[in-house]
Design an enzyme around this catalytic site. Sequence first.
Site, PDB file in Angstrom:
ATOM      1  N   ILE A 134       0.387  -1.203  -0.087  1.00 29.52           N
ATOM      2  CA  ILE A 134       0.160  -0.236  -0.163  1.00 29.52           C
ATOM      3  C   ILE A 134       0.750   1.633  -0.108  1.00 29.52           C
ATOM      4  CG2 ILE A 134      -1.716   1.505   1.109  1.00 29.52           C
ATOM      5  CD1 ILE A 134      -2.945  -1.189   2.283  1.00 29.52           C
TER       6      ILE A 134
ATOM      7  N   ASP B 227       2.407   5.542  -4.372  1.00 20.94           N
ATOM      8  CA  ASP B 227       2.490   7.108  -4.396  1.00 20.94           C
ATOM      9  C   ASP B 227       4.069   7.791  -4.005  1.00 20.94           C
ATOM     10  OD1 ASP B 227       0.018   6.704  -4.324  1.00 20.94           O
ATOM     11  OD2 ASP B 227      -0.320   6.422  -2.235  1.00 20.94           O
TER      12      ASP B 227
END
Length: 302
Positions: free
Chosen positions: A245, A249
Amino acid sequence: MAVDVVCVASWNVDLIAHIPQPLERGQTRMAQAFDRLPGGKGSNAAIAAARQGAQVGLIARIGGDDFGQMGLDLWARESIDSQHVLRGAGETNGTALILVYEDGDNSIAVYPGAGAGLTAAHVQAATGMLAQARVVMASCEVPLAATLAAFEIARAHGVLTLLNPAPATPLPDALWPLVDVLTPNEGELLMLADAPDIETAALCLLQRGVGALVVTLGERGCALFRPDAAPLWVPGHAMQVVDTIGAGDTFTGTLAAQLAQQSPWPQALRWANAAAALSTQAQGAVTAMPARSQVQAWLHSG
Ligand code: RIB
């Protein structure tokens, strides 16, 4: 305070349940663990850039609830400028429901909440901050009108624009020429270009007006495509993954920080690959996002 990187940002609280394998439709399972952790592609990338030493400013809209306050507290700890973060009184904050499987892979459903109310006018009110930055970045988790407004202001002031096209969604023709750097993963790239392979898809998006395209490929690294230049393939890192996760990003935010520092492409991509790899070493999006010194030490030791 002058900022290097401005992020038109989503902010979610990630509600993460750990189960062995993906659920079947209609199935209920007992989860083995649960975490409530910071998330949102925009906030994640902003934190990654800040940990790499960039001065970061946010443009965002968050809930008036406790989850909204969590964001403000987090950004204060990370020394991120939140003067252009609006709170929607009485509105629910963005929330991501995440299932993490035993192989480290995951599925995510995002409810944007107050973030869906971010407008072009809100972005235009931050023109002063945008105009003096070096990089302006966004993802597809914020309303398109906000991204377009930010990129138009950036372009008018010679500021580099960077779009992480995640989650993949069809984008209008008007956006492509405003994107200096695009950072899709392989699936997003193929979907956006409706093409069968990476090279064809990259060429297609460059022809639409994108300035440079960096496709992220997990442990295979990444590849840079530019008009009139040979592709640059940069190897990645094989990791014992705890949790992916926020790895994309982290890549995007680290790349933004590197480009803000005017690092040459090979260094910027090597650094972004390393930061993304290190970010997989703990649960959640921001827990293991490395500082600049950690990336440096890891690259020199390897
Ligand atoms: O990229 C990971 C992020 O996607 C999570 O933090 C979640 O909030 C979703 O936005």
